[in-house]
Scaffold this motif. Sequence first.
Motif, PDB file in Angstrom:
ATOM      1  N   TYR A  93     -26.221  19.502 102.161  1.00  0.00           N
ATOM      2  CA  TYR A  93     -27.029  20.009 101.047  1.00  0.00           C
ATOM      3  C   TYR A  93     -26.219  20.873 100.089  1.00  0.00           C
ATOM      4  O   TYR A  93     -26.242  20.666  98.869  1.00  0.00           O
ATOM      5  N   VAL A  94     -25.525  21.852 100.618  1.00  0.00           N
ATOM      6  CA  VAL A  94     -24.843  22.822  99.749  1.00  0.00           C
ATOM      7  C   VAL A  94     -23.796  22.142  98.874  1.00  0.00           C
ATOM      8  O   VAL A  94     -23.726  22.371  97.655  1.00  0.00           O
ATOM      9  N   ALA A  95     -22.983  21.291  99.470  1.00  0.00           N
ATOM     10  CA  ALA A  95     -21.953  20.599  98.702  1.00  0.00           C
ATOM     11  C   ALA A  95     -22.572  19.615  97.712  1.00  0.00           C
ATOM     12  O   ALA A  95     -22.080  19.450  96.589  1.00  0.00           O
ATOM     13  N   SER A  96     -23.668  18.963  98.133  1.00  0.00           N
ATOM     14  CA  SER A  96     -24.353  18.035  97.219  1.00  0.00           C
ATOM     15  C   SER A  96     -24.938  18.780  96.033  1.00  0.00           C
ATOM     16  O   SER A  96     -24.861  18.322  94.886  1.00  0.00           O
ATOM     17  N   GLU A  97     -25.540  19.932  96.285  1.00  0.00           N
ATOM     18  CA  GLU A  97     -26.108  20.717  95.191  1.00  0.00           C
ATOM     19  C   GLU A  97     -25.014  21.135  94.203  1.00  0.00           C
ATOM     20  O   GLU A  97     -25.219  21.071  92.982  1.00  0.00           O
ATOM     21  N   LYS A  98     -23.875  21.528  94.718  1.00  0.00           N
ATOM     22  CA  LYS A  98     -22.751  21.899  93.847  1.00  0.00           C
ATOM     23  C   LYS A  98     -22.335  20.715  92.974  1.00  0.00           C
ATOM     24  O   LYS A  98     -22.099  20.869  91.769  1.00  0.00           O
ATOM     25  N   ARG A  99     -22.256  19.532  93.576  1.00  0.00           N
ATOM     26  CA  ARG A  99     -21.910  18.331  92.822  1.00  0.00           C
ATOM     27  C   ARG A  99     -22.941  18.054  91.732  1.00  0.00           C
ATOM     28  O   ARG A  99     -22.592  17.750  90.580  1.00  0.00           O
ATOM     29  N   GLU A 100     -24.229  18.144  92.075  1.00  0.00           N
ATOM     30  CA  GLU A 100     -25.285  17.851  91.106  1.00  0.00           C
ATOM     31  C   GLU A 100     -25.313  18.895  89.994  1.00  0.00           C
ATOM     32  O   GLU A 100     -25.578  18.570  88.833  1.00  0.00           O
ATOM     33  N   ARG A 101     -25.028  20.134  90.327  1.00  0.00           N
ATOM     34  CA  ARG A 101     -24.960  21.179  89.311  1.00  0.00           C
ATOM     35  C   ARG A 101     -23.838  20.876  88.314  1.00  0.00           C
ATOM     36  O   ARG A 101     -24.018  21.004  87.095  1.00  0.00           O
ATOM     37  N   GLU A 102     -22.707  20.462  88.820  1.00  0.00           N
ATOM     38  CA  GLU A 102     -21.592  20.123  87.948  1.00  0.00           C
ATOM     39  C   GLU A 102     -21.938  18.938  87.043  1.00  0.00           C
ATOM     40  O   GLU A 102     -21.549  18.911  85.868  1.00  0.00           O
ATOM     41  N   LYS A 103     -22.683  17.976  87.573  1.00  0.00           N
ATOM     42  CA  LYS A 103     -23.118  16.840  86.747  1.00  0.00           C
ATOM     43  C   LYS A 103     -24.022  17.312  85.614  1.00  0.00           C
ATOM     44  O   LYS A 103     -23.905  16.851  84.462  1.00  0.00           O
ATOM     45  N   LEU A 104     -24.958  18.222  85.929  1.00  0.00           N
ATOM     46  CA  LEU A 104     -25.860  18.737  84.906  1.00  0.00           C
ATOM     47  C   LEU A 104     -25.090  19.511  83.840  1.00  0.00           C
ATOM     48  O   LEU A 104     -25.359  19.365  82.637  1.00  0.00           O
ATOM     49  N   GLU A 105     -24.151  20.318  84.266  1.00  0.00           N
ATOM     50  CA  GLU A 105     -23.345  21.067  83.298  1.00  0.00           C
ATOM     51  C   GLU A 105     -22.578  20.127  82.373  1.00  0.00           C
ATOM     52  O   GLU A 105     -22.432  20.401  81.174  1.00  0.00           O
ATOM     53  N   ALA A 106     -22.117  19.005  82.923  1.00  0.00           N
ATOM     54  CA  ALA A 106     -21.369  18.037  82.115  1.00  0.00           C
ATOM     55  C   ALA A 106     -22.259  17.312  81.108  1.00  0.00           C
ATOM     56  O   ALA A 106     -21.754  16.749  80.128  1.00  0.00           O
ATOM     57  N   LEU A 107     -23.588  17.310  81.343  1.00  0.00           N
ATOM     58  CA  LEU A 107     -24.514  16.642  80.430  1.00  0.00           C
ATOM     59  C   LEU A 107     -24.927  17.514  79.249  1.00  0.00           C
ATOM     60  O   LEU A 107     -25.445  17.004  78.254  1.00  0.00           O
ATOM     61  N   ILE A 108     -24.677  18.799  79.329  1.00  0.00           N
ATOM     62  CA  ILE A 108     -25.138  19.709  78.279  1.00  0.00           C
ATOM     63  C   ILE A 108     -24.575  19.330  76.900  1.00  0.00           C
ATOM     64  O   ILE A 108     -25.318  19.344  75.905  1.00  0.00           O
ATOM     65  N   PRO A 109     -23.289  18.957  76.776  1.00  0.00           N
ATOM     66  CA  PRO A 109     -22.810  18.535  75.453  1.00  0.00           C
ATOM     67  C   PRO A 109     -23.581  17.337  74.886  1.00  0.00           C
ATOM     68  O   PRO A 109     -23.807  17.276  73.667  1.00  0.00           O
ATOM     69  N   LEU A 110     -23.987  16.401  75.749  1.00  0.00           N
ATOM     70  CA  LEU A 110     -24.778  15.264  75.271  1.00  0.00           C
ATOM     71  C   LEU A 110     -26.172  15.714  74.860  1.00  0.00           C
ATOM     72  O   LEU A 110     -26.719  15.228  73.853  1.00  0.00           O
ATOM     73  N   CYS A 111     -26.768  16.635  75.613  1.00  0.00           N
ATOM     74  CA  CYS A 111     -28.077  17.170  75.239  1.00  0.00           C
ATOM     75  C   CYS A 111     -28.009  17.821  73.859  1.00  0.00           C
ATOM     76  O   CYS A 111     -28.893  17.622  73.016  1.00  0.00           O
ATOM     77  N   GLU A 112     -26.956  18.593  73.641  1.00  0.00           N
ATOM     78  CA  GLU A 112     -26.805  19.293  72.361  1.00  0.00           C
ATOM     79  C   GLU A 112     -26.482  18.323  71.229  1.00  0.00           C
ATOM     80  O   GLU A 112     -26.986  18.476  70.108  1.00  0.00           O
ATOM     81  N   LYS A 113     -25.671  17.315  71.517  1.00  0.00           N
ATOM     82  CA  LYS A 113     -25.284  16.349  70.484  1.00  0.00           C
ATOM     83  C   LYS A 113     -26.480  15.539  69.996  1.00  0.00           C
ATOM     84  O   LYS A 113     -26.624  15.314  68.784  1.00  0.00           O
ATOM     85  N   TYR A 114     -27.339  15.122  70.933  1.00  0.00           N
ATOM     86  CA  TYR A 114     -28.428  14.203  70.580  1.00  0.00           C
ATOM     87  C   TYR A 114     -29.788  14.875  70.490  1.00  0.00           C
ATOM     88  O   TYR A 114     -30.757  14.249  70.063  1.00  0.00           O
ATOM     89  N   GLY A 115     -29.894  16.143  70.908  1.00  0.00           N
ATOM     90  CA  GLY A 115     -31.191  16.814  70.881  1.00  0.00           C
ATOM     91  C   GLY A 115     -32.170  16.248  71.880  1.00  0.00           C
ATOM     92  O   GLY A 115     -33.387  16.241  71.632  1.00  0.00           O
ATOM     93  N   VAL A 116     -31.659  15.776  72.993  1.00  0.00           N
ATOM     94  CA  VAL A 116     -32.485  15.186  74.043  1.00  0.00           C
ATOM     95  C   VAL A 116     -32.317  16.022  75.318  1.00  0.00           C
ATOM     96  O   VAL A 116     -31.196  16.333  75.719  1.00  0.00           O
ATOM     97  N   GLN A 117     -33.431  16.386  75.915  1.00  0.00           N
ATOM     98  CA  GLN A 117     -33.425  17.214  77.114  1.00  0.00           C
ATOM     99  C   GLN A 117     -33.342  16.350  78.372  1.00  0.00           C
ATOM    100  O   GLN A 117     -33.894  15.244  78.424  1.00  0.00           O
TER     101      GLN A 117
END
Length: 263
Positions: free
Chosen positions: A102-126
């Motif tokens: 769980y802990v390592a998986s959560e860390k991986r998923e958090r990093e994926k979400l952080e990597a999506l923030i530029p796309l969210c900001e670029k396209y205005g999609v949440q």
Amino acid sequence: MADQSVLFSVFTKPWKTLSVWDLCKFVKELGCDGVEFPLRDGFQVDPANAHQLPKLAEQFADHGLSIFSVASGTDERVFAGCAEAGIPMIRIMPTISPELGYVASEKREREKLEALIPLCEKYGVQVGVQQHYGNFVTDSMGMLHLLDGLSPECVGAIWDCAHDALAGQQPEYGLDIIWPHLAMVNLKNAYYHRLNGPEGQNAEWKRYFTSGRQGLASWPRVAAYLLQRNYSGVVCLSAEYTNDKDVDRLIREDMDYAKSLFA
């Protein structure tokens, strides 16, 4: 009449074989304001053709309906298609790997979400993150831990009352926990059904998805809490039933029930 700050949506996954016209007609007859569309392989539009989302949105708009969200992956072409179509959210469910833990998986998923923030900001999609039983983040506290510190405008929480109830959470607590991140509310219901009798060597259970009145989650308590806190946003009925042969009847009954709770 339902509170106008609440918009009702339905996840159209059960109706993948309908034409877009028939799907729009059916959803309109349910009394919905719009839909969550499964942008997945085998549906009316698939991820490889995300550029067709604007046309799909126009077809729904012709019936007075919006596409509030898509359930899909997070490739840039999905962001681009949603942005062009005016679809504000992509729903995902972060996974937990049994091999990784769980802990390592959560860390991986958090990093994926952080990597999506530029796309969210670029396209205005949440990006909307939903909890789910099994090999996923299962409850509201898990979602809070995953999302803490992320911009809610970019990455929000989709709170699902059935999955929180299956995890043992009370709706008022679950919603309070995730409130600062809340982007959408899912209504469905479920309970645990025992597969064998007490004479069994080991108890075996399954999750049974049922109508809104019958499961562990109290829809009246969910609605009362949302109204108390002046929730303004989408309430999406997931149309998930173990008895999928009666899905059309059940979703009609559940939509009427849900709307009555917000009257």
